[in-house]
Design an enzyme around this catalytic site. Structure first.
Site, short mmCIF file in Angstrom:
data_model
loop_
_atom_site.label_atom_id
_atom_site.label_comp_id
_atom_site.label_asym_id
_atom_site.label_seq_id
_atom_site.Cartn_x
_atom_site.Cartn_y
_atom_site.Cartn_z
N ASP A 59 -52.54 -29.67 5.30
CA ASP A 59 -53.42 -30.79 5.64
C ASP A 59 -54.74 -30.69 4.85
O ASP A 59 -55.16 -31.65 4.20
CB ASP A 59 -53.67 -30.79 7.15
CG ASP A 59 -54.31 -32.07 7.67
OD1 ASP A 59 -54.35 -33.07 6.95
OD2 ASP A 59 -54.76 -32.04 8.83
N TYR A 66 -48.80 -23.99 13.64
CA TYR A 66 -48.09 -24.43 14.85
C TYR A 66 -46.96 -23.46 15.22
O TYR A 66 -46.27 -23.65 16.22
CB TYR A 66 -47.55 -25.85 14.68
CG TYR A 66 -48.63 -26.93 14.72
CD1 TYR A 66 -49.98 -26.62 14.85
CD2 TYR A 66 -48.28 -28.25 14.65
CE1 TYR A 66 -50.94 -27.62 14.89
CE2 TYR A 66 -49.24 -29.26 14.69
CZ TYR A 66 -50.57 -28.92 14.81
OH TYR A 66 -51.51 -29.92 14.86
#
Length: 184
Positions: free
Chosen positions: A41, A135
């Site tokens: 990201d 994650y």
């Protein structure tokens, strides 16, 4: 690099930097805020320039009514300063070994990104390994979900090229083994 043909489409595994790929679309493993972050990201936001952040803010405001993008959903922006024409932003699930629905959420990330690419007349797309960084989704399980979703899509669509861009040789080896097991 591993490359296979599925229904006249190419599915390719590579180790590399997704921000440098010459595909119509690259996929961002975004967080729900769409305001950038770490990992893929952050790299995509840095490479694309501040205009990408502004476009993401507009999507948050206008399409999402100020809310976060839910896990499994996807939105599309222009590529700004990237070689890709578009960036699909999708939010993967945070790994929880007791959550049976997270494989479906992860599959939706890939499916929704592919469908957005089709609606924007793209014929090539590059994915990172969604949810396997901060994650903590196990790479082998993520690879199974990602590749099964991609293969099913390519078996039913004349799309073009799907590239899975892996961060490390270790991730590449996991994806390569899963792909070999799936296609023989």
């Amino acid at each position: 690099m591993m490359k296979i043909d599925i229904n006249g489409n190419i599915l390719e595994l590579v180790v590399g930097d997704i921000t440098t790929l010459q595909t119509d679309v690259i996929v961002n493993a975004a967080n729900g805020s769409l305001l950038g972050g770490g990992g893929v990201d952050g790299a995509i936001h840095r490479a694309a320039g501040k205009e990408l952040l502004e476009e993401c803010k507009q999507i948050r405001e206008k399409q999402l009514d100020g809310n976060y993008l839910p896990a499994g959903e996807a939105v599309i922006t222009s590529g700004q300063n990237l070689p890709a024409s578009y960036v699909v932003h999708t939010v993967g699930p945070v790994w929880n070994e007791h959550d049976d629905g997270q494989d479906d959420v992860l599959s939706n990330c890939y499916q929704n990104a592919l469908e957005l690419a089709v609606t924007h007349d793209a014929s090539s797309i590059a994915f990172p390994s969604i949810s396997t960084g901060v994650y903590h989704y196990p790479v082998k399980l993520a690879a199974e979900t990602a590749l099964q979703t991609m293969i099913a899509f390519l078996q039913n669509h004349q799309f073009g090229q799907v590239v899975m861009v892996l961060f490390s040789e270790q991730d590449y080896a996991a994806y390569e083994k899963v792909l070999h097991d799936l296609v023989g």
